[in-house]
Design a protein around this motif. Structure first.
Motif, PDB file in Angstrom:
ATOM      1  N   ARG A 174       0.830  -1.207   0.000  1.00 11.85           N
ATOM      2  CA  ARG A 174       0.000   0.000   0.000  1.00 11.85           C
ATOM      3  C   ARG A 174       0.868   1.261   0.000  1.00 11.85           C
ATOM      4  NH1 ARG A 174      -5.356  -1.221   0.706  1.00 11.85           N
ATOM      5  NH2 ARG A 174      -5.666  -3.449   1.171  1.00 11.85           N
ATOM      6  N   THR A 175       2.027   1.175   0.618  1.00 12.36           N
ATOM      7  CA  THR A 175       2.960   2.301   0.571  1.00 12.36           C
ATOM      8  C   THR A 175       3.492   2.495  -0.847  1.00 12.36           C
ATOM      9  OG1 THR A 175       3.598   1.844   2.874  1.00 12.36           O
ATOM     10  CG2 THR A 175       5.066   3.254   1.581  1.00 12.36           C
ATOM     11  N   ILE A 176       3.821   1.391  -1.496  1.00 12.00           N
ATOM     12  CA  ILE A 176       4.272   1.455  -2.892  1.00 12.00           C
ATOM     13  C   ILE A 176       3.166   2.037  -3.770  1.00 12.00           C
ATOM     14  CG2 ILE A 176       5.006   0.085  -4.896  1.00 12.00           C
ATOM     15  CD1 ILE A 176       7.113   0.241  -2.668  1.00 12.00           C
ATOM     16  N   ALA A 177       1.942   1.564  -3.570  1.00 12.21           N
ATOM     17  CA  ALA A 177       0.811   2.018  -4.380  1.00 12.21           C
ATOM     18  C   ALA A 177       0.541   3.505  -4.198  1.00 12.21           C
ATOM     19  CB  ALA A 177      -0.438   1.214  -4.025  1.00 12.21           C
ATOM     20  N   ALA A 178       0.839   4.026  -3.020  1.00 13.40           N
ATOM     21  CA  ALA A 178       0.581   5.437  -2.745  1.00 13.40           C
ATOM     22  C   ALA A 178       1.624   6.352  -3.381  1.00 13.40           C
ATOM     23  CB  ALA A 178       0.553   5.671  -1.234  1.00 13.40           C
ATOM     24  N   HIS A 179       2.832   5.843  -3.617  1.00 11.51           N
ATOM     25  CA  HIS A 179       3.923   6.717  -4.066  1.00 11.51           C
ATOM     26  C   HIS A 179       4.425   6.445  -5.482  1.00 11.51           C
ATOM     27  CE1 HIS A 179       4.584   8.751  -0.176  1.00 11.51           C
ATOM     28  NE2 HIS A 179       4.204   7.598   0.358  1.00 11.51           N
ATOM     29  N   LEU A 180       4.442   5.177  -5.905  1.00  9.55           N
ATOM     30  CA  LEU A 180       5.003   4.857  -7.221  1.00  9.55           C
ATOM     31  C   LEU A 180       4.291   5.573  -8.370  1.00  9.55           C
ATOM     32  CD1 LEU A 180       7.155   3.087  -8.678  1.00  9.55           C
ATOM     33  CD2 LEU A 180       5.383   1.347  -8.941  1.00  9.55           C
ATOM     34  N   PRO A 181       2.945   5.610  -8.420  1.00  7.21           N
ATOM     35  CA  PRO A 181       2.265   6.228  -9.574  1.00  7.21           C
ATOM     36  C   PRO A 181       2.616   7.692  -9.800  1.00  7.21           C
ATOM     37  CG  PRO A 181       0.730   4.880  -8.315  1.00  7.21           C
ATOM     38  CD  PRO A 181       1.981   4.982  -7.502  1.00  7.21           C
ATOM     39  N   ARG A 182       3.001   8.419  -8.760  1.00  7.86           N
ATOM     40  CA  ARG A 182       3.347   9.830  -8.911  1.00  7.86           C
ATOM     41  C   ARG A 182       4.593  10.016  -9.757  1.00  7.86           C
ATOM     42  NH1 ARG A 182       5.140  11.992  -4.836  1.00  7.86           N
ATOM     43  NH2 ARG A 182       5.085  10.418  -3.187  1.00  7.86           N
ATOM     44  N   HIS A 183       5.379   8.950  -9.897  1.00  7.72           N
ATOM     45  CA  HIS A 183       6.624   9.043 -10.661  1.00  7.72           C
ATOM     46  C   HIS A 183       6.519   8.361 -12.026  1.00  7.72           C
ATOM     47  CE1 HIS A 183       8.637  10.769  -7.170  1.00  7.72           C
ATOM     48  NE2 HIS A 183       8.036   9.841  -6.437  1.00  7.72           N
ATOM     49  N   ILE A 184       5.345   7.855 -12.343  1.00 10.13           N
ATOM     50  CA  ILE A 184       5.099   7.260 -13.659  1.00 10.13           C
ATOM     51  C   ILE A 184       4.516   8.344 -14.568  1.00 10.13           C
ATOM     52  CG2 ILE A 184       3.806   5.515 -14.955  1.00 10.13           C
ATOM     53  CD1 ILE A 184       3.692   3.842 -12.390  1.00 10.13           C
ATOM     54  N   PRO A 185       5.113   8.586 -15.737  1.00 11.84           N
ATOM     55  CA  PRO A 185       4.540   9.580 -16.646  1.00 11.84           C
ATOM     56  C   PRO A 185       3.070   9.293 -16.926  1.00 11.84           C
ATOM     57  CG  PRO A 185       6.705   8.927 -17.416  1.00 11.84           C
ATOM     58  CD  PRO A 185       6.360   8.008 -16.267  1.00 11.84           C
TER      59      PRO A 185
END
Length: 354
Positions: free
Chosen positions: A56-67
């Motif tokens: 859930r931590t990954i899900a909260a932060h990873l998408p912000r760095h995906i174009p």
């Protein structure tokens, strides 16, 4: 005097221009692909476990760095020692970069090496994005049990009951390893717990006396913080090559093997099984995912682990951070999955025992 441009130079300049245009077009195409879409993040266990919290931590932060900044959705798929989620990722999820495994037992590769029929995936073919941490483990034992050391278990008439989610769990694999290299030691593995919270309840209720899980988890969350304060549990061993400073009085398995003079063949077996600690909490996606999206996901992971907002949450949750890149994971997996035939045969023998 004006410099003349030769025909060959025109050709090189044209190739460079075309390459730059192709890269820009590919980036724009990928960005437009993710824009307005949702990234599904799979978890192999129930909600509330440490694997779930990490995902859930990954899900909260990873998408912000995906174009394209896609939304994210976490989906729990517990069961069969995380093999349900792994099978889904390999056979059902589309290879489009929109579904990833956010956190899973790294030891599921052992079920493939052991030739278990429920395995419907090829661990070596997944596309690796990264792992936020390596994950050495330790054995937690109820303090009111008669087992104060591995030697106590080895000499016991009645083996301890240790819980596990399934045969891909580190606890199950280490139990079989200890039985193999330290006879007449026996551990009764109680399988089928959906996840960590259920295992913890099992220990508190007395259904089981022990479980083996990561040192990171043991020092990061409840109920273990309270368990330690109350003296409810003790730690019998840890899996790293050196002692974790927080467990300075707990021997490593390598030290225990030295004490019992385990032969080299047993040590090689231990090395293969203990390799799952170096994989940490791997994040991966489906085989066949387009290379441009793999590149973007790996780059997003690299940016995420340096993001102040992500680092702040990691600190607040008392997580450890020791990241591994997708390329490093790929190399580790390749080594693990290409073991000599005699090692594979021995693994099959010990890992299919019940």
């Amino acid at each position: 005097m004006k410099k003349r441009t030769l025909p060959g130079e025109y050709f090189v300049m044209l190739l460079v221009a075309l390459n730059c245009a192709s890269v820009s077009a590919g980036h724009a195409q990928s960005e437009s692909f993710y824009k307005g879409k949702t990234l599904k993040v799979l978890v192999g266990t129930t909600a509330g476990s440490f694997y779930d919290i990490w995902a859930r931590t990954i899900a909260a932060h990873l998408p912000r760095h995906i174009p394209g900044n896609p939304d994210s959705l976490v989906q729990n798929m517990p069961g069969a020692g995380h093999k349900i989620a792994t099978n889904y990722m390999y056979n059902v999820a589309k290879p489009d970069g929109l579904t990833i495994v956010g956190s899973i037992l790294p030891g599921v590769y052992m079920d493939q090496l052991a030739g278990r029929p429920e395995v419907k995936y090829d661990w070596g073919k997944f596309v690796w994005i990264g792992s936020p941490v390596k994950s050495e483990s330790q054995m937690t034992m109820r303090a009111d049990s008669p087992y104060k050391s591995i030697d106590d278990i080895r000499k016991a008439k009645e083996p301890p009951r240790c819980g596990s989610t399934g045969t891909s769990g580190t606890d199950y694999m280490l139990a079989r390893l200890l039985e193999e290299i330290m006879p007449p030691l026996k551990i009764h593995s109680v399988l089928g717990y959906p996840g960590g919270p259920e295992l913890d309840l099992g220990i508190e209720r007395g259904e089981i006396q022990c479980r083996t899980f990561t040192i990171e988890t043991f020092y990061a969350r409840e109920p273990y913080i309270t368990w330690k304060k109350k003296g409810f549990v003790r730690n019998l061993y840890q899996t790293g090559r050196t002692r974790d400073p927080r467990m300075a009085d707990v021997p490593t398995l390598y030290e225990i093997m030295d004490g019992y003079k385990i032969p080299e063949s047993g040590r090689r077996l231990a090395t293969v099984i203990l390799a799952n600690g170096t994989l940490g909490r791997p994040i991966f996606t489906s085989p066949g995912t387009p290379p441009d999206r793999v590149k973007m996901l790996r780059e997003a992971f690299g940016k995420m682990i340096k993001d102040p907002a992500f680092l702040d949450e990691v600190k607040k949750k008392n997580f450890e951070l020791d990241p591994i890149s997708g390329e490093e994971l790929e190399a580790i997996v390749k080594e693990v999955m290409t073991q000599p035939a005699e090692t594979i045969a021995r693994l099959k023998t010990i890992l299919t025992q019940q």
